[in-house]
Design a protein around this motif. Structure first.
Motif, PDB file in Angstrom:
ATOM      1  N   HIS A  73       0.859  -1.198   0.000  1.00  0.00           N
ATOM      2  CA  HIS A  73       0.000   0.000   0.000  1.00  0.00           C
ATOM      3  C   HIS A  73       0.888   1.239   0.000  1.00  0.00           C
ATOM      4  O   HIS A  73       1.388   1.660   1.043  1.00  0.00           O
ATOM      5  CB  HIS A  73      -0.928   0.018   1.221  1.00  0.00           C
ATOM      6  N   HIS A 105       1.627   5.286  -2.069  1.00  0.00           N
ATOM      7  CA  HIS A 105       1.164   6.338  -2.983  1.00  0.00           C
ATOM      8  C   HIS A 105       2.392   6.997  -3.601  1.00  0.00           C
ATOM      9  O   HIS A 105       3.101   7.736  -2.930  1.00  0.00           O
ATOM     10  CB  HIS A 105       0.298   7.359  -2.233  1.00  0.00           C
ATOM     11  N   LYS A 108      -9.950   0.300  -7.599  1.00  0.00           N
ATOM     12  CA  LYS A 108     -10.035   0.576  -6.160  1.00  0.00           C
ATOM     13  C   LYS A 108     -11.337   1.283  -5.810  1.00  0.00           C
ATOM     14  O   LYS A 108     -11.690   2.284  -6.430  1.00  0.00           O
ATOM     15  CB  LYS A 108      -8.849   1.444  -5.729  1.00  0.00           C
TER      16      LYS A 108
HETATM   17 ZN    ZN Z   1      -3.614   4.882   0.860  1.00  0.00          ZN
END
Ligand code: ZN
Length: 510
Positions: A113, A115, A208
């Motif tokens: 996970h 970004h 997502k």
């Molecule tokens: Zn996130």
């Protein structure tokens, strides 16, 4: 007279046009800065070119089962792939070799996970920390480009690109949120299906769900994911309940925290006064939730440290920032922007978690209890997942405050150890479990797998803290030694320092 009126009207219109265009450009540039895209790009002057074929010998190799090291092994690598693993008695002749005596060879780590946003230097931070694969949970077109370039000459981890998360907003707000937060705004099932088709065509690896997708949109997204044969991952939208998750095609939930939120909705919303009752409720429900996860074959990503840090960031941000490896964090992301701070902003003036200054002690005490309860509920669920054998993937939410890309994976692994996972389970959750989930040939040291490897100076099965005692990182067969890795870190730090506009807090005594 008419002529003058026309001139004035045209003049005002022109001024408004220029104003609109320049505000658009200003905001767009601010957003690029906030997503890390204006930070100087580091150049460590390294290349992936090197040996096509080589062997590492006299090395301890993590067994495919992940529970022990096979001593004194030889591993041969050709064209970016592991070709053989065997006893060092049969050393092949005629190919270059690296000695791994007293060292431990493990699969490269996956952060499930992250970004990336527009923060290009993060690619180097991941490699320098042994993270050879990331699941990027809100990929932009630029991240798809990096993914493809990394398959060629660019240095970086393999990227599993999840398309911009699906959310439902009205037309005006939707236009703003879509632009500023890079979300996929949908209001009808037809829009969902069309967007999914588009993402599949563009080569995204998964879809997502965001917290802000309405229930109808969630059901449509699940159906479209199945129809187009692409995984659905992410949040459990606020408008849905666990029954909707069990009925869906979603195969991963992006945080253990999502189940805290879902159970809070079932409970009817806890507060400081009902904290104990809520925890009792979570304990009662946790085993059934874990059983359903198994029954529906749904994986969960940990992000324990992020959620544990909420309360600390609220009450003692300076200590939290001082402890983070802030010199490596993209200053654009850490500094945030005046346009929007949602989901970004680390430093004291912009931190998205810190308490407002005007809060009194009573308000702070109630908030502290609320967030401690929140973290405790997460741990109750995590323990139930562990006990039932739910597939858990190590993830950090890197670039959300204060999780620094690459470094945060090692912090997360320490948090998993503190939460009761064995080192072997933690290694699996950062290697073979995500490898299985993504369907990539990664996560084990065995013939046929991609040569994504980390050579450690200490035994991580004895203490998971050994995962950052990194001697060498191999990505797709390309070898980077300790000096190369330090070079990556040094150039990222220098690029950040050159791009910083707000000083960063320094650790106590540091
Ligand atoms: Zn996130």
């Amino acid at each position: 007279m008419r002529k003058w009126i026309v001139r004035i009207v045209l003049g005002v219109a022109a001024v408004m046009m220029v104003g609109a265009v320049s505000s658009y450009l200003f905001i767009d540039r601010e957003l690029t800065r906030m997503y890390g895209g204006l930070t100087e790009v580091a150049d460590p002057a390294l290349s992936k070119e090197g040996m096509d074929s080589y062997a590492i010998f006299h090395v301890n190799v993590l067994a495919p089962e992940g529970d022990r090291f096979l001593p004194d092994q030889i591993v041969t690598i050709r064209d970016g792939e592991i070709r053989s693993v065997g006893n060092s008695t049969t050393i092949p002749r005629g190919i270059p070799s690296l000695v791994g005596r007293d060292m431990y060879l493990v699969p490269g780590f996956t952060d499930s996970h992250v970004h990336l946003w527009e923060s290009e230097n993060d690619l180097l931070l991941y490699v320098a920390n042994g993270v050879t694969q990331v699941r990027d949970m809100n990929s932009l077109p630029v991240n798809l480009r990096w993914r493809d370039e990394i398959e060629g000459s660019r240095i970086g981890p393999d990227i599993f690109a999840v398309a911009p998360q699906f959310a439902t907003f009205g037309p005006m707000e939707g236009a703003f949120v879509g632009w500023v937060q890079h979300k996929t705004i949908v209001r009808t099932a037809e829009q969902v299906d069309k967007a999914v088709q588009d993402y599949v065509a563009k080569g995204y690896d998964a879809l997502k769900a965001s917290s802000y997708l309405d229930r109808e949109g969630y059901i449509a997204l699940s159906a479209a994911a199945a129809k187009h044969d692409i995984p659905l991952v992410g949040h459990l939208p606020v408008a849905t309940g666990l029954e909707d998750l069990w009925a869906s095609h979603q195969s991963e939930v992006a945080h253990v925290e999502e189940f805290v939120k879902a159970l809070d909705r079932e409970f009817g919303g806890y507060g400081a006064d009902t904290a104990e009752d809520f925890l009792t409720f979570v304990r009662e429900r946790s085993e059934d939730v874990a059983d359903q996860m198994i029954a529906h074959d749904i994986s969960v990503t940990s992000t324990l440290e992020l959620i544990d840090s909420f309360q600390r960031q609220k009450s003692d941000l300076q200590t939290e920032l001082g402890a983070a490896k802030l010199v490596y964090e993209n200053p654009g992301i850490a500094e945030g922007t005046v346009i929007t701070s949602r989901g970004m902003g680390w430093l004291p003036d912009v931190n998205i978690y810190r308490w407002p200054d005007q809060w009194d002690d009573d308000r702070k005490a109630r908030s502290r209890l609320y967030w401690q309860t929140y973290a405790e509920a997460q741990h109750i669920l995590f323990e139930a997942f562990m006990a039932r054998g739910v597939a858990i993937m190590t993830g950090t939410d890197a670039n959300v405050p204060v999780r620094v890309p690459g470094f945060s994976l090692h912090e997360e692994m320490a948090a998993l150890q503190a939460a009761g996972m064995s080192p072997a389970q933690i290694l699996a959750s950062a290697t073979s479990v995500p490898g299985d989930f993504m369907g990539t040939s990664t996560g084990q040291v065995r013939p046929g797998q991609k040569a994504n490897l980390v050579l450690l100076r200490e035994n991580p099965l004895e203490d998971i803290g050994a995962t950052d005692a990194i001697e060498m990182v191999i990505i797709g067969g390309s070898v980077f030694n300790r000096k190369d890795l330090d070079q990556m870190l040094d150039t990222v730090k220098a690029a950040n320092d050159a791009s910083r506009t707000v000083p960063i807090p320094v650790a106590e005594g540091g």
